[in-house]
Design a protein around this motif. Structure first.
Motif, PDB file in Angstrom:
ATOM      1  N   LYS A 111       1.028  -1.637  -0.123  1.00 20.12           N
ATOM      2  CA  LYS A 111       0.137   0.488  -0.083  1.00 20.12           C
ATOM      3  C   LYS A 111       0.966   1.293  -0.384  1.00 20.12           C
ATOM      4  O   LYS A 111       2.819   1.295   0.264  1.00 20.12           O
ATOM      5  CB  LYS A 111      -0.403   0.366   1.226  1.00 20.12           C
ATOM      6  N   PHE A 141      -2.336   7.175   0.477  1.00 20.71           N
ATOM      7  CA  PHE A 141      -3.148   7.051   1.957  1.00 20.71           C
ATOM      8  C   PHE A 141      -3.918   5.978   2.691  1.00 20.71           C
ATOM      9  O   PHE A 141      -3.814   5.974   3.698  1.00 20.71           O
ATOM     10  CB  PHE A 141      -4.922   7.966   1.074  1.00 20.71           C
ATOM     11  N   GLU A 142      -3.725   4.820   1.833  1.00 20.11           N
ATOM     12  CA  GLU A 142      -4.286   3.683   1.968  1.00 20.11           C
ATOM     13  C   GLU A 142      -3.206   3.201   3.323  1.00 20.11           C
ATOM     14  O   GLU A 142      -3.316   2.949   4.050  1.00 20.11           O
ATOM     15  CB  GLU A 142      -4.343   3.286   1.124  1.00 20.11           C
ATOM     16  N   ILE A 172      -3.958   5.301   6.170  1.00 20.32           N
ATOM     17  CA  ILE A 172      -5.327   4.777   7.245  1.00 20.32           C
ATOM     18  C   ILE A 172      -4.600   3.118   7.592  1.00 20.32           C
ATOM     19  O   ILE A 172      -4.554   3.156   9.360  1.00 20.32           O
ATOM     20  CB  ILE A 172      -5.830   4.281   6.479  1.00 20.32           C
ATOM     21  N   ALA A 173      -4.413   2.538   7.246  1.00 19.56           N
ATOM     22  CA  ALA A 173      -3.463   1.242   8.171  1.00 19.56           C
ATOM     23  C   ALA A 173      -2.678   1.246   9.161  1.00 19.56           C
ATOM     24  O   ALA A 173      -2.495   0.826   9.406  1.00 19.56           O
ATOM     25  CB  ALA A 173      -3.030   0.201   6.380  1.00 19.56           C
ATOM     26  N   SER A 230      -4.100   2.669  12.151  1.00 22.50           N
ATOM     27  CA  SER A 230      -5.479   2.320  13.074  1.00 22.50           C
ATOM     28  C   SER A 230      -4.415   0.805  13.076  1.00 22.50           C
ATOM     29  O   SER A 230      -4.613   0.829  14.643  1.00 22.50           O
ATOM     30  CB  SER A 230      -6.014   0.842  12.010  1.00 22.50           C
ATOM     31  N   GLN A 231      -3.251   0.246  12.769  1.00 21.75           N
ATOM     32  CA  GLN A 231      -2.372   0.067  13.956  1.00 21.75           C
ATOM     33  C   GLN A 231      -1.030   0.058  15.466  1.00 21.75           C
ATOM     34  O   GLN A 231      -1.267  -0.613  16.299  1.00 21.75           O
ATOM     35  CB  GLN A 231      -0.633  -0.674  12.393  1.00 21.75           C
ATOM     36  N   TYR A 277      -8.135   5.660  16.515  1.00 21.91           N
ATOM     37  CA  TYR A 277      -8.555   5.699  14.979  1.00 21.91           C
ATOM     38  C   TYR A 277      -9.710   4.996  15.892  1.00 21.91           C
ATOM     39  O   TYR A 277     -10.440   5.544  14.698  1.00 21.91           O
ATOM     40  CB  TYR A 277      -7.259   4.085  14.939  1.00 21.91           C
ATOM     41  N   VAL A 325     -12.887   7.236  14.741  1.00 18.74           N
ATOM     42  CA  VAL A 325     -14.175   6.980  13.367  1.00 18.74           C
ATOM     43  C   VAL A 325     -15.397   6.882  13.923  1.00 18.74           C
ATOM     44  O   VAL A 325     -16.231   7.855  13.227  1.00 18.74           O
ATOM     45  CB  VAL A 325     -13.329   5.108  13.049  1.00 18.74           C
ATOM     46  N   PRO A 362      -8.559  -0.268   2.376  1.00 15.22           N
ATOM     47  CA  PRO A 362      -7.116  -0.455   3.449  1.00 15.22           C
ATOM     48  C   PRO A 362      -6.787  -1.028   4.418  1.00 15.22           C
ATOM     49  O   PRO A 362      -5.938  -1.780   4.474  1.00 15.22           O
ATOM     50  CB  PRO A 362      -6.911   1.054   3.751  1.00 15.22           C
ATOM     51  N   ILE A 363      -8.285  -1.503   4.775  1.00 17.52           N
ATOM     52  CA  ILE A 363      -7.790  -2.805   6.057  1.00 17.52           C
ATOM     53  C   ILE A 363      -8.159  -3.889   5.778  1.00 17.52           C
ATOM     54  O   ILE A 363      -7.695  -4.884   5.580  1.00 17.52           O
ATOM     55  CB  ILE A 363      -9.088  -2.001   7.276  1.00 17.52           C
ATOM     56  N   GLY A 415      -8.653  -3.980  15.556  1.00 11.91           N
ATOM     57  CA  GLY A 415      -7.613  -3.405  14.612  1.00 11.91           C
ATOM     58  C   GLY A 415      -8.425  -3.749  13.112  1.00 11.91           C
ATOM     59  O   GLY A 415      -7.695  -4.071  12.126  1.00 11.91           O
ATOM     60  N   VAL A 430     -10.881  -3.049  12.220  1.00 10.65           N
ATOM     61  CA  VAL A 430     -11.864  -1.305  11.243  1.00 10.65           C
ATOM     62  C   VAL A 430     -11.628  -0.425  10.274  1.00 10.65           C
ATOM     63  O   VAL A 430     -10.389  -0.133  10.485  1.00 10.65           O
ATOM     64  CB  VAL A 430     -12.509  -0.054  12.393  1.00 10.65           C
ATOM     65  N   ASP A 431     -12.417  -0.998   9.030  1.00 13.12           N
ATOM     66  CA  ASP A 431     -11.916  -0.135   7.415  1.00 13.12           C
ATOM     67  C   ASP A 431     -12.718   1.080   7.386  1.00 13.12           C
ATOM     68  O   ASP A 431     -14.313   1.408   7.648  1.00 13.12           O
ATOM     69  CB  ASP A 431     -12.631  -1.120   6.740  1.00 13.12           C
ATOM     70  N   ALA A 432     -11.937   2.042   8.255  1.00 18.08           N
ATOM     71  CA  ALA A 432     -12.850   3.025   7.638  1.00 18.08           C
ATOM     72  C   ALA A 432     -13.364   3.474   6.580  1.00 18.08           C
ATOM     73  O   ALA A 432     -14.036   4.273   6.298  1.00 18.08           O
ATOM     74  CB  ALA A 432     -11.323   4.394   8.312  1.00 18.08           C
ATOM     75  N   VAL A 433     -12.639   3.747   5.590  1.00 17.39           N
ATOM     76  CA  VAL A 433     -13.016   4.123   4.331  1.00 17.39           C
ATOM     77  C   VAL A 433     -14.346   2.896   4.141  1.00 17.39           C
ATOM     78  O   VAL A 433     -15.045   3.870   3.533  1.00 17.39           O
ATOM     79  CB  VAL A 433     -11.809   3.543   3.128  1.00 17.39           C
TER      80      VAL A 433
END
Lengths: 270, 307
Positions: free
Chosen positions: A230, A233-234, A237-238, A241-242, A248, A252, B6-7, B239, B241-244
């Protein structure tokens, strides 16, 4: 568990080198044996597959040239194997218990490639003996897929129902592929193979193993790789969240309340 | 047109997901249910890994239920006191449910136990609602007053101590059964992985005799709070939750919830109960049929969770 697969991978690679080395010695005058890499040059079109928000798959092209040595002629056979990162999968079998269909048996595949494409210029069975193909792990049926069987780890016969089902489902989802016409020759010794990476492809390092067979024996092997990752942006985000799950999650949750509020204002029907 | 998640780590057709959000949001706003019991299977069907689907549906449900709850609030069809008392029981029930889930998993066959109890619970609730609402509709046809009798105020569990007045719901009952219902919803939600709105709404209507529309509005508040909490917990613990994905779903969901809430408010109460009964029953039938019919493929592959 990973070690077993690794050890076997190394063993098979080592034996491949030995065969190649022996062939080289037999075919050439002493002292003139060139480095093995000279016999086979492989190039991968994209060392990095970058995943952006519009990513829906990619096409990787693998080019190769197998050099002819003095006095050698005759055709060659090429097998290109692309193995994605190893992951563990569980195959479940449902059966009928008291009229209900329930998951009754399962088998875990340890560190199996999450992506596996085998391309060749003709069916592998015509290239070399079954033993050689087995040692070189040519083809989906001969690729080692370690299963956890009780306390042991082992690969099983290719027609094992769990193995067959695993390969079949992975193939249906586009993760596994076997194409006996996927390698095309650009010249007598130059070839190309197109590997489609689906949008759902697992992320990580993909190993590209090219094996060239000649006179029913392994002639040369080449190992290269490319990465699927990735970016932009992708990736942010990942990583977010990690790195900080709490923050995060709060972001959300707050965002969803904001969207709910906005939606109520904008599409208000009362 | 696709967008990469992304997730979940896969591309997904953006308009399909938007339409799914819209449709489920409509149902959510109309019946006061979170819609997770519809959305999660839909997402899994489109290829999203189950863990990501379950977790990403939470913020979606929070958004669409917030959007719906605001409309009910403006109409005065929302009982915050009732929601508050239900929540105290609900939070305790969630903790108990998580523990129960862990215990069931230790015994094994948790999947089967969940699906059987799910089908039976939904089947029972759905059939009861269907029968009751059909009777109410028939009564209305004969020109009798369509109101549900309210003899429930004399039920034993309403005469327990700690009586409270819930003004908006027009009931004066003991707080104990309210906390108890909240506890059961929390427990079921945690074990079955659903918001529990489609069990809470009938429970409020039939057990506590809360007016249908106020039950729907109050249920939305409960869904909103539990799903916001679930979002944070899922994000921290798994971990996944996919925000998009959640954002695309929510855009459709909040719009749909508005139209749904409006439709729900204009419908006759017994018709609303009838439709919800059908919905609940059809989910039960679906789960039941899946249990007894031969699957298309007797094998399935799941990816093991990354350590």
């Amino acid at each position: 568990m990973g070690k077993g697969a690794l050890a076997q991978g190394i063993a098979s690679r080592a034996s491949g080198m030995m065969v190649a080395g022996l062939l080289a010695l037999a075919a050439l005058p002493a002292g003139a044996a060139p480095a093995r890499a000279d016999r086979l040059v492989v190039s991968v079109s994209q060392p990095q597959v970058r995943i952006t928000s519009s990513f829906a798959g990619a096409e990787i092209v693998i080019f190769g040239v197998a050099e002819a040595q003095d006095g050698e002629d005759g055709s060659i056979d090429v097998v290109v194997t692309v193995r994605g990162p190893g992951e563990s999968f569980t195959t479940w079998r449902k059966s009928r218990v008291l009229g209900l269909w329930v998951n009754s048996d399962r088998r875990t595949f340890v560190e199996a490639p999450a992506f596996l494409a085998v391309l060749s210029n003709r069916p592998a069975e015509q290239m070399a003996s079954p033993e050689t193909l087995r040692v070189e792990q040519v083809g989906l049926a001969r690729n080692i897929l370690l299963q956890r069987v009780g306390p042991d780890f082992a690969d099983v016969v290719p027609n094992d129902p769990f193995r067959t089902a695993f390969v079949r489902i992975q193939t249906a989802q586009g993760f596994y592929r076997e194409d006996p016409g996927g390698v095309t020759f650009l010249g007598p010794r130059a070839f190309r193979a197109d590997v489609a990476i689906p949008g759902t492809a697992p992320l990580g390092r993909y190993a590209v193993v090219v094996k060239v067979f000649r006179n029913n024996a392994l002639y040369a092997t080449s190992l290269s790789s490319f990465d699927v990752n990735k970016t932009g942006f992708e990736q942010k985000i990942a990583e977010f969240s990690q790195r900080d799950g709490w923050l995060y999650g709060f972001a959300v949750a707050l965002g969803s309340l904001a969207v709910g509020f906005m939606g109520n204002l904008l599409f208000r029907r009362d | 047109m696709t967008i990469y998640l992304p997730i979940a780590e896969l591309p997904i057709a953006i308009f399909t997901v938007f339409a799914m959000g819209l449709a489920v949001g409509f149902i959510s706003g109309m019946f006061g249910v979170g819609g997770g019991f519809l959305m999660t299977p839909l997402l899994i069907f489109t290829g999203v890994p189950p863990a990501v689907a379950v977790a990403s549906v939470s913020p979606y449900m929070a958004a669409s239920s917030f959007s719906g709850a605001l409309s009910y609030w403006r109409k005065g069809m929302l009982d915050l006191t009732l929601a508050g008392v239900l929540l105290t029981g609900g939070l305790a029930g969630t903790v108990a449910g998580v523990l129960l889930f862990l215990w069931l998993r230790m015994i094994g066959q948790v999947d089967l136990a969940i699906r059987i109890s799910y089908a039976m619970l939904l089947g029972a609730v759905g059939s009861l609602m269907l029968v009751e609402s059909l009777k109410a509709i028939a009564r209305a046809r004969r020109g009798l007053p369509p109101t549900v009798r309210r003899p429930g105020t004399r039920a034993w569990f309403m005469r327990l101590p700690l009586k409270m007045r819930f003004r908006r719901s027009r009931i004066y009952v003991s707080a104990l059964p309210v906390v108890g219902i909240g506890f059961m919803i929390g427990l079921l939600g945690a074990v079955l992985g659903v918001g529990g709105g489609f069990i809470l709404v009938p429970a409020l209507i039939y057990l506590l005799r809360v007016p249908t529309q106020t039950s729907v509005g109050t249920s939305l508040v409960l869904t909103l709070v539990t799903m916001a909490v679930a979002t944070v917990l899922h994000a921290e613990a798994n971990g996944t939750v996919d925000a998009v994905l959640a954002f695309v779903l929510m855009i459709g969901g909040t719009m749909g919830a508005q139209f749904g809430a409006r439709t729900g408010q204009t419908l006759k109460a017994e018709h609303l109960r009838f439709l919800l009964g059908i919905l609940v029953l059809s989910v039960a039938v679906r789960v039941g049929v899946d249990l007894v019919s031969r699957p298309a493929d007797t094998f399935a592959v799941t990816q093991e969770a990354q350590p």
